[in-house]
Design a protein around this motif. Structure first.
Motif, PDB file in Angstrom:
ATOM      1  N   ILE A   2       0.842  -1.206   0.000  1.00 59.11           N
ATOM      2  CA  ILE A   2       0.000   0.000   0.000  1.00 59.11           C
ATOM      3  C   ILE A   2       0.875   1.254   0.000  1.00 59.11           C
ATOM      4  O   ILE A   2       0.531   2.265  -0.605  1.00 59.11           O
ATOM      5  CB  ILE A   2      -0.962  -0.019   1.205  1.00 59.11           C
ATOM      6  N   GLN A   3       2.020   1.180   0.664  1.00 57.18           N
ATOM      7  CA  GLN A   3       2.924   2.320   0.708  1.00 57.18           C
ATOM      8  C   GLN A   3       3.411   2.685  -0.690  1.00 57.18           C
ATOM      9  O   GLN A   3       3.494   3.867  -1.032  1.00 57.18           O
ATOM     10  CB  GLN A   3       4.126   2.016   1.597  1.00 57.18           C
ATOM     11  N   TYR A   4       3.724   1.702  -1.508  1.00 50.32           N
ATOM     12  CA  TYR A   4       4.174   1.955  -2.877  1.00 50.32           C
ATOM     13  C   TYR A   4       3.068   2.597  -3.708  1.00 50.32           C
ATOM     14  O   TYR A   4       3.324   3.473  -4.530  1.00 50.32           O
ATOM     15  CB  TYR A   4       4.649   0.662  -3.538  1.00 50.32           C
ATOM     16  N   ILE A   5       1.854   2.156  -3.495  1.00 51.99           N
ATOM     17  CA  ILE A   5       0.723   2.723  -4.225  1.00 51.99           C
ATOM     18  C   ILE A   5       0.518   4.185  -3.837  1.00 51.99           C
ATOM     19  O   ILE A   5       0.326   5.055  -4.694  1.00 51.99           O
ATOM     20  CB  ILE A   5      -0.557   1.905  -3.977  1.00 51.99           C
ATOM     21  N   ILE A   6       0.591   4.484  -2.547  1.00 51.14           N
ATOM     22  CA  ILE A   6       0.416   5.864  -2.079  1.00 51.14           C
ATOM     23  C   ILE A   6       1.533   6.757  -2.603  1.00 51.14           C
ATOM     24  O   ILE A   6       1.278   7.863  -3.090  1.00 51.14           O
ATOM     25  CB  ILE A   6       0.348   5.902  -0.529  1.00 51.14           C
ATOM     26  N   VAL A   7       2.759   6.293  -2.532  1.00 51.44           N
ATOM     27  CA  VAL A   7       3.891   7.071  -3.043  1.00 51.44           C
ATOM     28  C   VAL A   7       3.757   7.272  -4.554  1.00 51.44           C
ATOM     29  O   VAL A   7       4.001   8.371  -5.073  1.00 51.44           O
ATOM     30  CB  VAL A   7       5.233   6.392  -2.696  1.00 51.44           C
ATOM     31  N   ILE A  11       3.505  10.908  -6.436  1.00 44.13           N
ATOM     32  CA  ILE A  11       4.441  11.274  -7.506  1.00 44.13           C
ATOM     33  C   ILE A  11       3.691  11.576  -8.789  1.00 44.13           C
ATOM     34  O   ILE A  11       3.994  12.542  -9.496  1.00 44.13           O
ATOM     35  CB  ILE A  11       5.499  10.174  -7.708  1.00 44.13           C
ATOM     36  N   LEU A  12       2.680  10.788  -9.106  1.00 44.39           N
ATOM     37  CA  LEU A  12       1.862  11.023 -10.299  1.00 44.39           C
ATOM     38  C   LEU A  12       1.147  12.371 -10.220  1.00 44.39           C
ATOM     39  O   LEU A  12       1.130  13.131 -11.195  1.00 44.39           O
ATOM     40  CB  LEU A  12       0.852   9.888 -10.470  1.00 44.39           C
ATOM     41  N   LEU A  13       0.595  12.695  -9.066  1.00 46.15           N
ATOM     42  CA  LEU A  13      -0.067  13.989  -8.896  1.00 46.15           C
ATOM     43  C   LEU A  13       0.921  15.146  -9.032  1.00 46.15           C
ATOM     44  O   LEU A  13       0.593  16.186  -9.608  1.00 46.15           O
ATOM     45  CB  LEU A  13      -0.780  14.054  -7.544  1.00 46.15           C
ATOM     46  N   ALA A  14       2.129  14.977  -8.509  1.00 39.36           N
ATOM     47  CA  ALA A  14       3.143  16.023  -8.632  1.00 39.36           C
ATOM     48  C   ALA A  14       3.537  16.226 -10.090  1.00 39.36           C
ATOM     49  O   ALA A  14       3.703  17.366 -10.546  1.00 39.36           O
ATOM     50  CB  ALA A  14       4.371  15.668  -7.789  1.00 39.36           C
TER      51      ALA A  14
END
Length: 51
Positions: A2-7, A11-14
């Motif tokens: 889940i941590q990888y998905i959140i990160v 990053i995608l939003l940035a």
């Protein structure tokens, strides 16, 4: 996992945010909002308003 998905989402939003800002700066390059006093673009826009 889940941590990888959140990160990845952050990053995608940035990247999307940066792409939109870059696109808007090329779309309206002569738009002066008055928020950047001292820059050459700001000075140029003020000269056009005075003339």
């Amino acid at each position: 996992m889940i941590q990888y998905i959140i990160v990845g989402i952050i990053i995608l939003l940035a990247i999307i945010f940066m792409a939109r800002r870059i696109y808007s700066s090329f779309k309206n390059p002569t738009e002066c909002n008055g928020g950047c006093a001292g820059c050459k673009l700001y000075d140029h826009c003020n000269k056009q308003k005075v003339d």
